[in-house]
Design a protein around this motif. Structure first.
Motif, short mmCIF file in Angstrom:
data_model
loop_
_atom_site.label_atom_id
_atom_site.label_comp_id
_atom_site.label_asym_id
_atom_site.label_seq_id
_atom_site.Cartn_x
_atom_site.Cartn_y
_atom_site.Cartn_z
N GLN A 93 -38.04 0.40 121.33
CA GLN A 93 -37.13 1.02 120.35
C GLN A 93 -36.09 0.01 119.85
N LEU A 94 -35.68 -0.87 120.75
CA LEU A 94 -34.77 -1.94 120.31
C LEU A 94 -35.48 -2.87 119.35
N GLU A 122 -37.89 -2.12 117.31
CA GLU A 122 -37.93 -1.44 116.00
C GLU A 122 -36.61 -1.59 115.28
N THR A 123 -35.52 -1.47 116.04
CA THR A 123 -34.18 -1.51 115.46
C THR A 123 -33.85 -2.88 114.89
N ILE A 124 -34.39 -3.92 115.49
CA ILE A 124 -34.13 -5.27 114.95
C ILE A 124 -35.26 -5.72 114.02
N LEU A 125 -36.09 -4.79 113.56
CA LEU A 125 -37.13 -5.09 112.57
C LEU A 125 -38.13 -6.12 113.09
N GLN A 171 -35.23 -16.69 111.14
CA GLN A 171 -35.10 -15.23 111.19
C GLN A 171 -35.61 -14.68 112.52
N PHE A 209 -33.17 -15.59 115.25
CA PHE A 209 -31.99 -14.72 115.14
C PHE A 209 -32.27 -13.36 115.79
N LYS A 210 -33.39 -12.76 115.44
CA LYS A 210 -33.74 -11.46 116.01
C LYS A 210 -33.85 -11.54 117.53
N VAL A 238 -30.36 -11.79 119.20
CA VAL A 238 -29.67 -10.49 119.21
C VAL A 238 -30.31 -9.56 120.24
N VAL A 279 -29.24 -10.78 123.78
CA VAL A 279 -27.83 -10.46 124.07
C VAL A 279 -27.68 -8.96 124.31
N THR A 280 -28.41 -8.17 123.56
CA THR A 280 -28.38 -6.72 123.78
C THR A 280 -28.80 -6.41 125.22
#
Lengths: 197, 197
Positions: free
Chosen positions: A29-30, A32-35, A174, A177-178, A181, A184-185
């Motif tokens: 789900q994470l 999906e959230t970060i595309l 890109q 970067f994803k 993030v 770190v999440t």
């Protein structure tokens, strides 16, 4: 630099690494959230090839950044206020391996488990332990999150150094970067109040 | 769209907004950590001009993204499991204003205080209160951090729509990225265990 278990304190995939409290479903789900997409996996692989022989230069840059900011270097100092050279060195070897793991490892249960180990080693739960030092007991959450910027922004020139097209460099960047993030999440878990993660 | 106090629940600069527990000195250290400079302030101003008449389109995109992912839309649903239209609308108006505030406001004490108010409204401390709804009590920390990606990645095409050079677009995008990471960092405060922020 290749995947190696001879790095002090590097325990990826070892039985002593506990299971992450975050499920593979929550990870999905994470993502999906970060595309997140298969394209990102491919471009991270490419980034791994591009960065492999530049790891030391990247670490020189990052260590220079930390070393020139007393409010950051602080987390690597001993009770006497001086930087602990052996600690910086041991972290550096794992940090280099982490660059490669970010690009090359499948984001599966073993990866998720080691993300949690990394989280605990930044948090007061386990910081300093694997290196046997008496540095400050925690990297504060605010710097964990803020570091998304320097770790993402400074990697771009290195991605551009091997003759890839601007479009390829942008896609590698890109994907990087994803991933930063996302990681770190995952690392924020032990910092969160019960039920707030 | 201009700065306005007629947006329901928008209390920027109002006496009811409490002082942030984060000091201006801590903010300055975070800004150093994210490589913040006067150039970023200038390019965010430019971004504000570029985005001002595109706010509704941006929000359509972001709302479409949230609306198409049940695990995200969940945080805007009522006890019956259905999305709360009035809540989504009220948040939307403040979200639009937030885009402009991100670009235009000076990052001073008033801004810092309102960042903390935004933090509390995502956290269980204050979520739902200003809108008088019974949605889930918290936006989890993991989504707060993960949202750095969609909020950063999807803004770039909008920044490129007004004929600026690729270099200007890249600098606006970079400044936006830094600001989003900085704000999410500040929003993480109420989620962190005592002493861990």
């Amino acid at each position: 630099m290749t995947v190696s278990t001879s790095i002090p304190g590097y325990t990826y995939g070892q039985p002593e690494v506990a299971q992450s409290p975050i499920s593979l479903e929550a990870l999905a789900q994470l993502q999906e959230t970060i595309l997140w997409s298969e394209e990102d996996v491919r471009y991270l692989q490419m980034a791994g090839e591009v960065l492999a022989d530049q790891v030391d230069e990247i670490l020189d840059l990052w260590y220079g950044f930390v070393g020139s900011h007393p409010h950051l270097l602080h987390y690597f100092t001993g009770p006497d206020g001086q930087p602990i050279a052996s600690y910086l060195e041991r972290v550096r070897a794992r940090f280099g391996q982490w660059i490669l793991d970010t690009c090359r490892r499948p984001y599966d249960q073993a990866w998720l488990n080691y993300q949690h180990e990394i989280a605990l080693r930044h948090h007061r739960t386990k910081k300093n332990q694997v290196d046997g030092v008496e540095a400050p007991p925690i990297i504060p959450l605010r710097y964990l999150i803020a570091f998304i910027v320097p770790i993402t922004a400074t990697i771009e020139p290195f991605l551009a150094k091997k003759g890839h097209s601007p479009e390829e460099v942008a896609k590698m960047h890109q994907a990087w970067f994803k991933s930063i993030v996302l990681q770190v999440t995952l690392w924020s878990y032990p910092y969160a109040r019960e039920g707030d993660f």
